[in-house]
Design an enzyme around this catalytic site. Structure first.
Site, PDB file in Angstrom:
ATOM      1  CE  LYS A  13      -1.966  -1.148   3.892  1.00  0.00           C
ATOM      2  NZ  LYS A  13      -1.224  -2.371   4.258  1.00  0.00           N
ATOM      3  NE  ARG A 156       6.660  -0.060   9.923  1.00  0.00           N
ATOM      4  CZ  ARG A 156       5.467  -0.098   9.308  1.00  0.00           C
ATOM      5  NH1 ARG A 156       5.289   0.575   8.191  1.00  0.00           N
ATOM      6  NH2 ARG A 156       4.470  -0.792   9.804  1.00  0.00           N
TER       7      ARG A 156
HETATM    8  P1  AP5 Z   1       4.841  -1.529   1.798  1.00  0.00           P
HETATM    9  O1  AP5 Z   1       4.470  -0.710   0.623  1.00  0.00           O
HETATM   10  O2  AP5 Z   1       5.613  -0.879   2.889  1.00  0.00           O
HETATM   11  O3  AP5 Z   1       3.567  -2.257   2.383  1.00  0.00           O
HETATM   12  P2  AP5 Z   1       2.338  -1.665   3.198  1.00  0.00           P
HETATM   13  O4  AP5 Z   1       1.141  -2.366   2.674  1.00  0.00           O
HETATM   14  O5  AP5 Z   1       2.329  -0.173   3.175  1.00  0.00           O
HETATM   15  O6  AP5 Z   1       2.738  -2.217   4.623  1.00  0.00           O
HETATM   16  P3  AP5 Z   1       2.719  -1.569   6.082  1.00  0.00           P
HETATM   17  O7  AP5 Z   1       3.461  -2.528   6.982  1.00  0.00           O
HETATM   18  O8  AP5 Z   1       3.201  -0.162   6.088  1.00  0.00           O
HETATM   19  O9  AP5 Z   1       1.281  -1.630   6.387  1.00  0.00           O
HETATM   20  P4  AP5 Z   1       0.667  -1.722   7.735  1.00  0.00           P
HETATM   21  O10 AP5 Z   1      -0.703  -1.552   7.282  1.00  0.00           O
HETATM   22  O11 AP5 Z   1       0.849  -2.880   8.602  1.00  0.00           O
HETATM   23  O12 AP5 Z   1       1.466  -0.629   8.577  1.00  0.00           O
HETATM   24  P5  AP5 Z   1       1.010   0.777   9.055  1.00  0.00           P
HETATM   25  O13 AP5 Z   1       2.174   1.644   9.043  1.00  0.00           O
HETATM   26  O14 AP5 Z   1      -0.236   1.191   8.341  1.00  0.00           O
HETATM   27  O15 AP5 Z   1       5.631  -2.820   1.246  1.00  0.00           O
HETATM   28  C1  AP5 Z   1       6.213  -3.769   2.121  1.00  0.00           C
HETATM   29  C2  AP5 Z   1       7.576  -4.201   1.541  1.00  0.00           C
HETATM   30  O16 AP5 Z   1       7.364  -4.894   0.332  1.00  0.00           O
HETATM   31  C3  AP5 Z   1       8.502  -3.037   1.206  1.00  0.00           C
HETATM   32  O17 AP5 Z   1       9.824  -3.406   1.476  1.00  0.00           O
HETATM   33  C4  AP5 Z   1       8.291  -2.826  -0.306  1.00  0.00           C
HETATM   34  O18 AP5 Z   1       9.438  -2.277  -0.941  1.00  0.00           O
HETATM   35  C5  AP5 Z   1       8.004  -4.237  -0.763  1.00  0.00           C
HETATM   36  N1  AP5 Z   1       7.082  -4.297  -1.893  1.00  0.00           N
HETATM   37  C6  AP5 Z   1       5.986  -3.512  -2.112  1.00  0.00           C
HETATM   38  N2  AP5 Z   1       5.357  -3.874  -3.238  1.00  0.00           N
HETATM   39  C7  AP5 Z   1       6.062  -4.929  -3.746  1.00  0.00           C
HETATM   40  C8  AP5 Z   1       5.893  -5.760  -4.896  1.00  0.00           C
HETATM   41  N3  AP5 Z   1       4.883  -5.567  -5.775  1.00  0.00           N
HETATM   42  N4  AP5 Z   1       6.797  -6.754  -5.095  1.00  0.00           N
HETATM   43  C9  AP5 Z   1       7.829  -6.958  -4.223  1.00  0.00           C
HETATM   44  N5  AP5 Z   1       8.035  -6.199  -3.125  1.00  0.00           N
HETATM   45  C10 AP5 Z   1       7.157  -5.200  -2.876  1.00  0.00           C
HETATM   46  O19 AP5 Z   1       0.559   0.446  10.546  1.00  0.00           O
HETATM   47  C11 AP5 Z   1       1.503   0.155  11.561  1.00  0.00           C
HETATM   48  C12 AP5 Z   1       0.771   0.014  12.894  1.00  0.00           C
HETATM   49  O20 AP5 Z   1       0.107   1.252  13.234  1.00  0.00           O
HETATM   50  C13 AP5 Z   1      -0.357  -1.037  12.937  1.00  0.00           C
HETATM   51  O21 AP5 Z   1       0.142  -2.330  13.200  1.00  0.00           O
HETATM   52  C14 AP5 Z   1      -1.232  -0.474  14.072  1.00  0.00           C
HETATM   53  O22 AP5 Z   1      -0.684  -0.762  15.330  1.00  0.00           O
HETATM   54  C15 AP5 Z   1      -1.153   1.022  13.859  1.00  0.00           C
HETATM   55  N6  AP5 Z   1      -2.232   1.523  12.978  1.00  0.00           N
HETATM   56  C16 AP5 Z   1      -2.064   2.105  11.751  1.00  0.00           C
HETATM   57  N7  AP5 Z   1      -3.247   2.419  11.215  1.00  0.00           N
HETATM   58  C17 AP5 Z   1      -4.195   2.012  12.107  1.00  0.00           C
HETATM   59  C18 AP5 Z   1      -5.615   2.038  12.111  1.00  0.00           C
HETATM   60  N8  AP5 Z   1      -6.302   2.539  11.063  1.00  0.00           N
HETATM   61  N9  AP5 Z   1      -6.252   1.527  13.180  1.00  0.00           N
HETATM   62  C19 AP5 Z   1      -5.587   1.019  14.230  1.00  0.00           C
HETATM   63  N10 AP5 Z   1      -4.233   0.964  14.299  1.00  0.00           N
HETATM   64  C20 AP5 Z   1      -3.546   1.456  13.246  1.00  0.00           C
END
Ligand code: AP5
Length: 214
Positions: A13, A156
């Site tokens: 994402k 992270r």
């Molecule tokens: P990346 O693009 O970073 O993936 P992502 O889907 O953005 O993953 P996140 O871990 O950031 O999502 P998340 O939803 O868990 O974390 P968030 O920060 O929102 O890609 C991942 C890796 O793969 C990268 O190395 C990239 O280069 C690679 N990649 C990408 N596309 C690729 C492809 N096509 N092929 C190969 N490689 C690829 O949330 C963190 C924490 O915050 C949560 O756990 C929670 O505690 C809290 N939080 C955040 N939002 C909320 C909410 N709405 N409600 C409650 N708690 C929340």
């Protein structure tokens, strides 16, 4: 253009949000990045959120809904926004509706859990901007450095395998039900729903997005 990016942690994402921001000139609203900024600033919200995030759990709906309501009201969201990591629970989606926040597209990134676990092991991020890299699949121009600022990339705290598996379990339990929720919204004519194969190369996923969004 108002878009929701829906998918498991590590589904890509944040990576595609960078592409979409550049292409459509709309801001990315990443609740994860907002929480990490609060942690960096050492605010009371940040201190509370850090414990929850490091444990792979979700921050309370009340806190998150407040953050997003405030953010979408800002002037730069007038022409649209990209929601990355929000909504993540049914109550968060309901709160959006209750507050009159509609979306044009909901995009699901479909990636199997084992691929995600492998991807997260190689993820590197630029904490200042939220830019995301992968040591193999999406490497920076200079190893360990952000392409734009040249600053150091970090791993992270919640990317250790044990925490990634907990986050995936929570995704299946609390976030996956949003797939049916937004499919029903699409059936009712309130949004458009698209499911993408998120296992393709980064550029191929971007090309699919560009095609379906026009
Ligand atoms: P990346 O693009 O970073 O993936 P992502 O889907 O953005 O993953 P996140 O871990 O950031 O999502 P998340 O939803 O868990 O974390 P968030 O920060 O929102 O890609 C991942 C890796 O793969 C990268 O190395 C990239 O280069 C690679 N990649 C990408 N596309 C690729 C492809 N096509 N092929 C190969 N490689 C690829 O949330 C963190 C924490 O915050 C949560 O756990 C929670 O505690 C809290 N939080 C955040 N939002 C909320 C909410 N709405 N409600 C409650 N708690 C929340």
């Amino acid at each position: 253009m108002r878009i929701i990016l829906l998918g498991a942690p590590g589904a890509g994402k944040g990576t595609q949000a960078q592409f979409l921001m550049d292409k459509y000139g709309i801001p990315q609203i990443s609740t994860g990045d907002m929480l990490r900024a609060a942690i960096k600033e050492g605010t009371p919200l940040g201190l509370e959120a850090k414990k929850v995030m490091d444990a792979g759990q979700l921050v309370s709906d009340e806190i998150i809904i407040g953050l997003v309501k405030e953010r979408v009201a800002k002037a730069d969201c007038e022409n649209g926004f990209l929601l990355d990591g929000f909504p993540r629970t049914i109550p968060q989606a309901d709160a959006m509706k209750e507050n009159g926040i509609t979306v044009d597209h909901c995009i699901e990134f479909d990636v199997a859990d084992e691929i995600i676990v492998e991807r997260m092991g190689g993820r590197r991020v630029h904490p200042g901007s939220g830019r995301v890299y992968h040591v193999v699949y999406n490497p920076p121009k200079t190893e360990g450095k952000d392409d734009v600022t040249g600053e150091d990339l970090i791993i992270r705290d919640d990317d250790v395998e044990e925490t990634v598996r907990k986050r995936l379990a929570i995704y299946h339990e609390q976030t996956k039900p949003l797939v049916d929720y937004y499919r029903a919204e699409a059936d009712a004519g309130n949004t458009q729903y698209h499911k993408l194969d998120g296992t393709q190369a980064v550029e191929a996923v971007s090309a699919q997005l560009a095609e379906l969004l026009g």
